[in-house]
Design an enzyme around this catalytic site. Structure first.
Site, PDB file in Angstrom:
ATOM      1  N   ASN A  32      -1.928   0.136   7.077  1.00  0.00           N
ATOM      2  CA  ASN A  32      -1.258  -1.001   7.605  1.00  0.00           C
ATOM      3  C   ASN A  32      -0.545  -1.839   6.594  1.00  0.00           C
ATOM      4  OD1 ASN A  32      -3.291  -1.848   5.706  1.00  0.00           O
ATOM      5  ND2 ASN A  32      -4.420  -2.839   7.264  1.00  0.00           N
ATOM      6  N   LYS A  87       0.698  -1.204   0.109  1.00  0.00           N
ATOM      7  CA  LYS A  87      -0.034   0.020   0.036  1.00  0.00           C
ATOM      8  C   LYS A  87       0.861   1.283   0.024  1.00  0.00           C
ATOM      9  CE  LYS A  87      -3.921  -2.077   2.567  1.00  0.00           C
ATOM     10  NZ  LYS A  87      -4.820  -1.947   3.797  1.00  0.00           N
ATOM     11  N   HIS A 125      -2.372  -5.409   1.846  1.00  0.00           N
ATOM     12  CA  HIS A 125      -3.779  -6.000   1.892  1.00  0.00           C
ATOM     13  C   HIS A 125      -3.258  -7.349   1.400  1.00  0.00           C
ATOM     14  CE1 HIS A 125      -7.743  -6.897   0.654  1.00  0.00           C
ATOM     15  NE2 HIS A 125      -7.229  -7.359  -0.410  1.00  0.00           N
TER      16      HIS A 125
HETATM   17  P1  CMP Z   1      -7.373  -4.156   4.302  1.00  0.00           P
HETATM   18  O1  CMP Z   1      -7.068  -5.577   4.866  1.00  0.00           O
HETATM   19  O2  CMP Z   1      -6.844  -3.822   2.948  1.00  0.00           O
HETATM   20  O3  CMP Z   1      -9.025  -4.179   4.284  1.00  0.00           O
HETATM   21  C1  CMP Z   1      -9.549  -3.083   4.427  1.00  0.00           C
HETATM   22  C2  CMP Z   1      -9.135  -1.938   4.895  1.00  0.00           C
HETATM   23  O4  CMP Z   1      -9.566  -0.904   5.500  1.00  0.00           O
HETATM   24  C3  CMP Z   1      -7.842  -2.242   5.728  1.00  0.00           C
HETATM   25  O5  CMP Z   1      -6.913  -3.221   5.231  1.00  0.00           O
HETATM   26  C4  CMP Z   1      -7.361  -0.957   6.358  1.00  0.00           C
HETATM   27  O6  CMP Z   1      -6.328  -0.370   5.541  1.00  0.00           O
HETATM   28  C5  CMP Z   1      -8.650  -0.293   6.283  1.00  0.00           C
HETATM   29  N1  CMP Z   1      -9.348   0.140   7.471  1.00  0.00           N
HETATM   30  C6  CMP Z   1      -9.196   1.198   8.109  1.00  0.00           C
HETATM   31  N2  CMP Z   1     -10.067   1.159   9.415  1.00  0.00           N
HETATM   32  C7  CMP Z   1     -10.394   0.055   9.734  1.00  0.00           C
HETATM   33  C8  CMP Z   1     -11.120  -0.638  10.399  1.00  0.00           C
HETATM   34  N3  CMP Z   1     -11.493  -0.091  11.544  1.00  0.00           N
HETATM   35  N4  CMP Z   1     -11.406  -1.787  10.403  1.00  0.00           N
HETATM   36  C9  CMP Z   1     -10.935  -2.643   9.236  1.00  0.00           C
HETATM   37  N5  CMP Z   1     -10.223  -1.917   8.191  1.00  0.00           N
HETATM   38  C10 CMP Z   1      -9.844  -0.660   8.448  1.00  0.00           C
END
Ligand code: CMP
Length: 134
Positions: free
Chosen positions: A112, A9, A115
């Site tokens: 984070n 990301k 993905h």
């Molecule tokens: P990802 O695994 O890419 O799937 C959804 C994305 O939304 C997650 O990683 C984070 O980058 C983002 N995100 C932000 N806030 C939240 C939250 N509270 N719960 C889950 N995903 C979140």
């Protein structure tokens, strides 16, 4: 053999972590089948994360995912989907296990770093999203 999708990301490409993540992925016995760097626009980012539409974090997520380049990585390994989920760690870096990508590099629950597809069907759809020929 299974295939799955990893996205490196914008927070990670911005910190020049792409090479480190690919090195770790290959060390964990994943084979890289495809690699594509792209700067998602907001419409495409929203389409990719359509499953989260309506959730409180989706607008911020779309802004973040369209803020800079990402790298989509098509991977193959036995049990690839589950293995990659373990490799990246929990969504929230504060809760991710030691040694996982998100534990070691994630900044917060949104930024984070990576993905990973969450199931076999999702992996097939998400791979198709970025790699038509797979
Ligand atoms: P990802 O695994 O890419 O799937 C959804 C994305 O939304 C997650 O990683 C984070 O980058 C983002 N995100 C932000 N806030 C939240 C939250 N509270 N719960 C889950 N995903 C979140």
């Amino acid at each position: 053999m299974e295939k799955t999708l990893l996205i490196i990301k914008p927070d990670a490409t911005d910190r020049h972590l792409t090479g480190e993540f690919l090195r770790r992925v290959e060390s964990a016995r994943f084979v890289i089948l495809g690699l594509r760097m792209l700067h998602l626009d907001a419409v495409t980012a929203r389409r990719f994360y359509a499953v989260h539409e309506g959730k409180p974090f989706v607008d911020a997520l779309v802004d973040y995912m369209s803020s800079g380049p990402s790298v989509a990585v098509a991977l193959e390994r036995e049990n690839a989907v589950k293995a990659l989920r373990e490799f990246v760690g929990a969504t929230d870096p504060a809760k991710a296990a030691c040694g996982t990508i998100r534990h070691d590099f994630g900044l917060d629950i949104q930024r984070n770093s990576v993905h990973a597809s969450d199931g076999l069907d999702t992996a097939r759809d998400e791979l198709r999203f970025f790699f038509e020929k797979l």
